[in-house]
Structures are given as structure tokens and as C-alpha cells.
Design a protein around this motif. Structure first.
Motif, short mmCIF file in Angstrom:
data_model
loop_
_atom_site.label_atom_id
_atom_site.label_comp_id
_atom_site.label_asym_id
_atom_site.label_seq_id
_atom_site.Cartn_x
_atom_site.Cartn_y
_atom_site.Cartn_z
N ARG A 173 6.48 137.50 81.42
CA ARG A 173 7.10 136.42 80.63
C ARG A 173 6.19 135.21 80.55
O ARG A 173 5.21 135.09 81.28
N ILE A 174 6.57 134.29 79.66
CA ILE A 174 5.98 132.95 79.59
C ILE A 174 7.10 131.95 79.80
O ILE A 174 8.20 132.12 79.25
N GLU A 175 6.84 130.91 80.57
CA GLU A 175 7.81 129.83 80.75
C GLU A 175 7.19 128.52 80.30
O GLU A 175 6.07 128.19 80.71
N ILE A 176 7.90 127.78 79.47
CA ILE A 176 7.45 126.46 79.01
C ILE A 176 8.49 125.46 79.48
O ILE A 176 9.63 125.48 79.02
N GLU A 177 8.10 124.61 80.42
CA GLU A 177 9.05 123.65 81.00
C GLU A 177 8.65 122.23 80.63
O GLU A 177 7.53 121.80 80.88
N SER A 178 9.59 121.50 80.04
CA SER A 178 9.32 120.13 79.61
C SER A 178 10.28 119.17 80.31
O SER A 178 11.45 119.50 80.51
N PRO A 179 9.80 117.97 80.68
CA PRO A 179 10.65 116.99 81.37
C PRO A 179 11.78 116.48 80.48
O PRO A 179 11.60 116.28 79.28
N GLY A 180 12.94 116.26 81.09
CA GLY A 180 14.09 115.72 80.37
C GLY A 180 15.09 116.79 80.00
O GLY A 180 14.74 117.96 79.81
N LEU A 181 16.35 116.39 79.90
CA LEU A 181 17.42 117.29 79.51
C LEU A 181 17.50 117.40 77.99
O LEU A 181 16.80 116.67 77.27
N ALA A 249 15.03 118.88 83.41
CA ALA A 249 14.03 119.56 82.60
C ALA A 249 14.70 120.62 81.74
O ALA A 249 15.85 120.99 81.95
N VAL A 250 13.95 121.08 80.74
CA VAL A 250 14.36 122.22 79.92
C VAL A 250 13.26 123.27 80.04
O VAL A 250 12.08 122.96 79.88
N ARG A 251 13.65 124.49 80.33
CA ARG A 251 12.69 125.58 80.44
C ARG A 251 13.01 126.65 79.41
O ARG A 251 14.14 127.14 79.33
#
Length: 338
Positions: A173-181, A249-251
Motif C-alpha cells: 500500500r501507499i499511505e499519504i498523511e497530512s496534518p489537520g482534520l 491528521a488525515v491519512r
């Protein structure tokens, strides 16, 4: 919560001369804005304004759009970090993380950052990952899905939070996690269906549209494209994690794994339930198309995979299906061989 206020509109103490770059010139020319002092142009376009002390300052959006090294000029973090990880879990062995190589830090103004992140991640996926057994993992995740996930992470993240975007590439898999809801009314269940009441970084997005060859900036369209391309590639749909699984965060998770076929899903249901009807099949196949599901049933009955049970009343809506009994399978096999 700070993440829902306008971090991109916040004034920052950065010299305007540091914003007069090739990226600024490309934006100015694309908008057909006549040459003038950069301070005046940015003030007229909402990318600069006066502080309470009457000092003219650029907004955070202006620094993110035009500065060559915004990560070094701002108090917050605004880079993208890419990790390639051996296996399917991030682990520590003898105080060493199972990373492959050194993580890549991608910096620069937003437009360049998005393009560079696309190119780097797609390059890693194209080359594959060598696993300990000697085999090389190949990735089937569509390019469009990867690009949309990265773009959304960069433009919709919370720029108050002092964390970088992190992209992790595992074998499966690939996971892209960005700060913030998620902003405003958006949740993991309605993203791509409901339109957000507003952008979190609306000033940033508005002006990023004015660059030559801007990326797709519509979150709804981007998420729909991710789902459609993953579906077309017969992969699982994108998975969205946020609170309470993650604190702030949102992943986005893109699985490099083939999704079960329609038959796998229906037969799996019938292993636990004796009968299935059209409405139940539509639920597990995530479709509202009654005719499409009826065609599946017709084909599977013809192939001998299902037995059709017609009620005495003959009402179509009460038609049920079940897996054939052993003797029915034998009869079907004999018929086919004649």
C-alpha cells in the motif's frame, strides 16, 4: 480549533523581495498583471495586507506560493517527506527502522512541491520494491489516484500544524498523511460525495489556480477520480482515516491489492447466508443498479454457479438465489459436456 481558521491568510514577517521569484513572475504573467512593486500587486490581489500596526505584510499563502524555500521562512513545517519501507509494517530492529534508503525531503513553493512529489513517488512505484526473497514488488495503483491523493494533501492540509506531510510506501500500500482534520462538514464517509462548505486554504487554492498548468484543485473531483481509477484497476477503493484513529491528521490509504470480484462477494455472502436477493446483492456490491445485478444473477445461474428459486406467486421481487446443491452441480456438469 485552529485548523479550521484561515492559516493561509495569516500575516507573516517575510521580506517581499524573497517572494519576487520565477514562480511569482509566472503567476503575474499568467494573470496579465502589469509590472509594479510586488508589495502593491500582492496587496491588490489579497495576498498581502496591513497589520494592526499598519505595516504591510505578505500572507502565509503568498510565501507558500512564491518563496523558493518556504519551509525555511515560516515557523510551521510545510515539506513533503517520502519513506520507502520494507514489508507491510514500520518496525524497529536493533534500534534501526526498516526504511529502504534515506527519506526524501521535498521542499519549494506549492506548485513545484506537488509536481516534484508526483514525480518522485511515481518513480519509486514504477521501479518497484525489492523484497528479501529476491522478488520485486510491482505496483498496480493508478497514477491518477496517487497524484490526486498527494495534491489534496498539500493544498488541504492544516498549515498551522508544525508537521510535514508524510508519504509511506509499503509493499502492499501507499499511505499519504497530512496534518489537520477534515474541514467543516467533511467526514470519511461523505468525502467525494458532499461538497465542503468552504476550503480550509481558500486563498491558497484560489491563487494556485492562476499558475500555468495548475494541478487539479477540486477535492470532490479528485476523490471521485481516485475512487474511479482504483475501481477500474480492480483495486480496493481509497481508505480515509482521521480522528479517532488519528489525533490530528488525515491519512489516505491506497491498497496495492486486487479487490474481490462481484462473484467473490456474492459467494462469500452465501457461505454465511442461505439465500440472497437483488436488494441484498446491491448492498454488498455497492451499486444501486437493479438491472446490472439481475444480469449478474442471470449469468451465474446459466453458468451453474447459482440456483434460482422462483416463488409460487411468480413475483419477480421475491426471486431468491442460493448456491447449488452437490447433485445440482453434477447435473450441470453433465449437461455442459453433452
Amino acid at each position: 480549533m485552529k485548523g479550521f481558521s484561515r492559516s493561509d491568510k495569516e500575516l507573516v514577517e517575510v521580506d517581499f523581495n524573497l517572494l519576487k521569484t520565477n514562480f511569482y513572475e509566472a503567476w503575474r504573467k499568467k494573470r496579465n498583471i502589469s509590472e509594479d512593486q510586488i508589495e502593491r500587486i500582492l496587496e491588490k490581489t489579497g495576498l498581502a495586507r496591513r497589520s494592526e500596526s499598519k505595516k504591510l505584510l505578505p500572507t502565509r499563502a503568498a510565501v507558500l506560493l512564491f518563496a523558493e524555500f518556504p519551509n525555511d521562512l515560516l515557523e510551521t513545517k510545510c515539506s513533503v517527506r517520502v519513506f520507502q519501507i520494507e514489508g507491510n509494517l514500520e518496525t524497529i530492529t536493533k534500534e534501526t527502522l526498516n526504511w529502504i534508503g534515506t527519506p526524501k525531503n521535498i521542499n519549494g513553493p506549492i506548485a513545484k512541491q506537488i509536481t516534484d512529489a508526483h514525480e518522485h513517488v511515481l518513480g519509486l512505484l514504477k521501479s518497484g520494491m525489492r523484497v528479501p526473497s529476491g522478488f520485486k514488488t510491482t505496483y498496480s495503483i493508478p497514477e491518477r489516484a496517487v497524484k490526486e491523493a498527494i495534491t489534496n494533501a498539500v493544498i488541504h492540509r492544516d498549515y498551522y500544524t508544525k508537521r510535514d506531510i508524510e508519504i509511506r510506501i509499503f509493499e502492499d500500500r501507499i499511505e499519504i498523511e497530512s496534518p489537520g482534520l477534515f474541514p467543516f462538514n467533511i467526514t470519511p464517509s461523505n468525502i467525494g460525495v458532499e461538497r465542503s462548505h468552504q476550503y480550509r486554504n481558500d486563498l491558497l487554492v484560489k491563487h494556485l489556480r492562476e499558475f500555468p498548468d495548475p494541478p487539479n484543485l477540486d477535492q470532490n473531483e479528485g476523490v471521485r477520480a481516485m475512487r474511479q481509477t482504483m475501481y477500474t484497476a480492480n483495486l480496493y477503493p481509497p481508505i480515509f482515516w482521521t480522528y479517532p484513529n488519528l489525533q490530528d491528521a488525515v491519512r489516505v490509504i491506497l491498497l496495492n491489492e486486487k479487490a474481490p470480484s462481484e462473484w467473490d462477494k456474492v459467494s462469500g455472502y452465501l457461505m454465511k447466508n442461505k439465500y440472497i436477493v437483488n436488494s441484498e446483492a446491491r448492498k454488498i456490491l455497492y451499486t444501486e443498479n437493479t438491472v446490472k445485478v439481475s444480469k449478474f444473477f442471470h449469468r451465474w445461474v446459466k453458468q451453474g454457479l447459482l440456483t434460482k428459486i422462483i416463488p409460487r406467486t411468480g413475483a419477480k421481487r421475491n426471486v431468491r438465489y442460493r448456491l447449488p446443491a452437490t447433485d445440482e452441480k453434477m447435473l450441470f456438469t453433465q449437461d455442459k459436456s453433452k
